[in-house]
Design an enzyme around this catalytic site. Sequence first.
Site, short mmCIF file in Angstrom:
data_model
loop_
_atom_site.label_atom_id
_atom_site.label_comp_id
_atom_site.label_asym_id
_atom_site.label_seq_id
_atom_site.Cartn_x
_atom_site.Cartn_y
_atom_site.Cartn_z
N ASP A 1 84.46 4.43 -28.73
CA ASP A 1 84.67 5.07 -27.44
C ASP A 1 85.16 6.49 -27.66
OD1 ASP A 1 87.07 3.61 -28.40
OD2 ASP A 1 88.05 4.54 -26.68
N GLU B 1 89.86 2.12 -27.73
CA GLU B 1 91.00 2.59 -28.52
C GLU B 1 91.71 3.73 -27.84
OE1 GLU B 1 93.29 5.01 -31.36
OE2 GLU B 1 91.54 5.62 -30.17
#
Length: 447
Positions: free
Chosen positions: A128, A193
Amino acid sequence: MSVHSMVHAGGRGPALCDPHGVTDRSAAVLDVVDSMRDDVIGATGDLVRIPSVGGTDAECDVQQHVADVLAGDGYDVDHWRLDLDELTNDPDFPGVEVERDEAWGVVGRLPGAAPDEARTLMLNGHVDVVPTGDADAWHDAPFDATVRSGSMFGRGTCDMKAGLVASIVAARAIRQAGIRLRGDLIVASVVGEEDGGLGTFATLKRGWTADACVIGEPTDLDVIPANAGALTFRLRIRGLATHAARRTDGVSAIDKFVPVLDALHRLEERRHADVDPLAARWERAHPLSIGAVHAGDWASSVPDLLVAEGRLGVAVGEPMEEARRQLEEAVAAVCADDSWLSEHPVEVEWWGGQFASGRLPDDSDLIDVARSAHGRATNGSDGIDVYAAPYGSDLRLLTGIGGIPTIQYGPGDVALAHGPLERVEIDDVMTAARAMAVMAIDVCGVA
């Protein structure tokens, strides 16, 4: 193959395999890595061109891509849809800041020849990325993966798709060199994350574990065995609205925010009076910052509400509860000294990502493993520093909830992450892949 049959419980084998007899194999693997430069550029570009901003459909797309790559490399692949309701209701859930209707986990395992006798190594990376911000600030389109002057530019190059590629290429080189590891080698590709750690948390809850872990976060090829934490907070400051022409008949929420902000600055100073030696290199080892302020809805009205959102750094080894207490007490002290705020106290809310600090156990050999591997990867030409990072990461989940000794080591300068100049040097990605391959051999052993 079931998930349970793929999970290696870890905790077995020697602390560090005897390097005698594996030197030639390490050299062979390094030669293979050196032949894969075009693969590294191509694989990194493929990931960067998927605009996997947290919470978007592309987060799912990039995980499908990684799963396909790992399957093509001969991994046993576990690609599963995350049960978001179950995870977010777990009492240990680390928090989330963006909404997701769907998210996926991906873990690939290269089975070792003697997994019950040797250590398992996990290579962890998140796919991400944060939003691109002002498009006009970018010299190159953020998802074009432009290569220029030995670097690749774009969102996610540094943080941290190049680090994940280094992990995948390291494992690929070991296989292409004809080497069978004794312990399992695991590659975990995770989402979420940047806003709390959803993906790694889900991976641990899935049952995946290891005896050691390397996260390919951008460390400029240094070793980070500890992180400060970061707690997201929100302040609501109430005022009294009135027409701006009668300003003194009202109470501006903006004016009442000023002493609160001053108190937070003083709190940050006090919280840095004593800093862990691992974090001493930073001017602010665990900063306190206000990142967003919203107030008012009309220029000719006195604003009756201000909402400020910020980040409270957590010192290495500091309980999150203690950090929260200090901020709440600092805000309460301001309210007690103000006639309006004493009657309308500032509301403090803890929301979003709640990153505890994390630290590699003192008895782990992983720093020595990384130093040795980096030295061989660079032929001893490049030194390596060891220090704590001033930001939160999945390290704290892996060392805390997972009980897995973990370090961060990867290509890229974190100062370039999250900005319009984000880039990574291809040479650094190659060095990281070389070092990770050697780490895998040293940790897992050679059959």
